[in-house]
Design an enzyme around this catalytic site. Sequence first.
Site, short mmCIF file in Angstrom:
data_model
loop_
_atom_site.label_atom_id
_atom_site.label_comp_id
_atom_site.label_asym_id
_atom_site.label_seq_id
_atom_site.Cartn_x
_atom_site.Cartn_y
_atom_site.Cartn_z
N GLY A 71 0.83 -1.21 0.00
CA GLY A 71 0.00 0.00 0.00
C GLY A 71 0.86 1.25 0.00
O GLY A 71 0.53 2.25 -0.66
N ASN A 150 -7.37 3.97 9.56
CA ASN A 150 -6.84 2.74 10.14
C ASN A 150 -6.94 2.68 11.66
O ASN A 150 -7.00 1.61 12.23
CB ASN A 150 -5.39 2.53 9.70
N GLN A 178 -7.53 0.20 4.21
CA GLN A 178 -8.31 -0.40 5.30
C GLN A 178 -9.75 -0.70 4.90
O GLN A 178 -10.46 -1.38 5.64
CB GLN A 178 -8.32 0.54 6.53
N SER A 198 -3.89 -2.92 -0.15
CA SER A 198 -2.76 -3.71 0.32
C SER A 198 -3.22 -5.11 0.67
O SER A 198 -4.20 -5.28 1.40
CB SER A 198 -2.17 -3.03 1.56
N GLY A 199 -2.52 -6.13 0.14
CA GLY A 199 -2.94 -7.51 0.33
C GLY A 199 -3.02 -7.95 1.77
O GLY A 199 -3.96 -8.65 2.17
N HIS A 200 -2.05 -7.52 2.58
CA HIS A 200 -1.97 -8.12 3.92
C HIS A 200 -3.05 -7.64 4.88
O HIS A 200 -3.18 -8.14 5.98
CB HIS A 200 -0.56 -7.96 4.52
N THR A 236 10.21 -7.96 -12.72
CA THR A 236 9.51 -9.22 -12.91
C THR A 236 8.46 -9.38 -11.81
O THR A 236 8.73 -9.13 -10.65
CB THR A 236 10.52 -10.39 -12.91
N CYS A 324 2.46 1.68 12.83
CA CYS A 324 3.64 2.51 12.66
C CYS A 324 3.84 3.47 13.81
O CYS A 324 4.94 3.92 14.06
CB CYS A 324 3.53 3.31 11.37
N1 PLP Z 1 -2.61 3.08 4.28
C1 PLP Z 1 -3.29 2.72 5.36
C2 PLP Z 1 -4.58 3.39 5.68
C3 PLP Z 1 -2.79 1.70 6.18
O1 PLP Z 1 -3.47 1.35 7.28
C4 PLP Z 1 -1.56 1.08 5.85
C5 PLP Z 1 -0.97 0.04 6.74
O2 PLP Z 1 -1.18 0.05 7.95
C6 PLP Z 1 -0.90 1.49 4.69
C7 PLP Z 1 -1.44 2.50 3.92
C8 PLP Z 1 0.40 0.88 4.26
O3 PLP Z 1 0.20 -0.37 3.67
P1 PLP Z 1 1.43 -1.39 3.50
O4 PLP Z 1 1.71 -1.94 4.85
O5 PLP Z 1 0.96 -2.41 2.54
O6 PLP Z 1 2.56 -0.58 2.96
#
Ligand code: PLP
Length: 383
Positions: A71, A150, A178, A198-200, A236, A324
């Site tokens: 993301g 988030n 999110q 974002s996949g995770h 790739t 973070c």
């Molecule tokens: N944007 C938001 C709102 C998020 O909550 C996060 C991750 O916590 C990100 C971006 C960043 O995503 P990634 O961990 O895939 O870089």
Amino acid sequence: MRTVYLDNNATSAIAPEVLEAMLPYLSDLYGNPSSMHTFGGQVGHAVEKARGEVASLLGADASEILFTSCGSESNNTVLASALSSRPEKKHIITTRVEHPAILAPCQYYERQGYRVTYLAVDARGRLNLDEYAAALSEDTAVVSIMFANNEVGNIFPIADMVSMAKEKGILFHTDAVQAVGKIPIDLKTLPVDFLSLSGHKLHAPKGIGVLYIRKGTRFRPHLRGGHQERGRRAGTENVPYIIGMGKAAVLAGQNIQQERTVVAALRDRLETELLQRIPDTIVNGDTENRLPNTSSIAFKNVEGEAILLMLDRLGICASSGSACTSGSLEPSHVLRAMGVPFNYAHGSIRLSLSRYTTAEEIDYVIQEFPPVIERLRALSPFK
Ligand code: PLP
């Protein structure tokens, strides 16, 4: 010790079906999707199938889906592209409560001479559309507003904000990291130019992201050097993760109703019980308009990190802010922007559920949580 994982906004478990779909591409099916031979070509077909699966979740066309590494990469790429494709415009609009993957690049662009408007939020974390309307100007290159926050889960009025930007011909990006998979998003009716995911956060692995780029939108690649992703991102392809992303998108589509009913009901029960059982407790954010899985709860006169440590001993995984910002004892930038009183902001905990959260896990947390706060308050110097 058991683990009760209530930190799904930080990251989520890989769905078993996702892992299963990925495994062949980590072993036998290792061809390069760009190769001319059939062995590589079948991998190329699988990548295109995954692209289509992500597109269908969003109501997009497969050609509008670009795979990235995360993301954060999607967010950084959008800002860089939007600014370089409109070099005469020197203004960005965003909010004070974005993820650092938007805020930090914006601060960087400020140092490069751009002007950035950081929209304020009220005490419940809501934006003011009049302030937004006043900020839109001839000089605005791009607006970047998150779909959902988030930390507190607030959902922003993206549809209204996009149409206001479009009236002035301004590019619009939404960080939907999110939101995707938790609430429906249909890009056929929501005319954003760019969207990040974002996949995770939706049961695919860490290290795969998506950038949606609406057909016809001018785009400047960040990574140059190869023809992959139709020349929009060299390198790739991360095939197994792309396959996992596709599967996760299919599952997210199938489970979206469950997020809004089952997951939301579990979250609401957890929140109601904690509020009833623990005095001087409030919910942060816009409880009428937020993600179904997220609860940010503030306990007066307790230290969030101390709560996390004690929950950790009980096997309960939570977060004191975004992944973070935890690690610092400062209240998060989101809670500060909302003006949450100091003695509540410090004791704020984010609990974020997923479709894998069970009723029995919620019962366990409801039973174990109140004594934690009681013990910490007994030790607290502020009484
Ligand atoms: N944007 C938001 C709102 C998020 O909550 C996060 C991750 O916590 C990100 C971006 C960043 O995503 P990634 O961990 O895939 O870089």
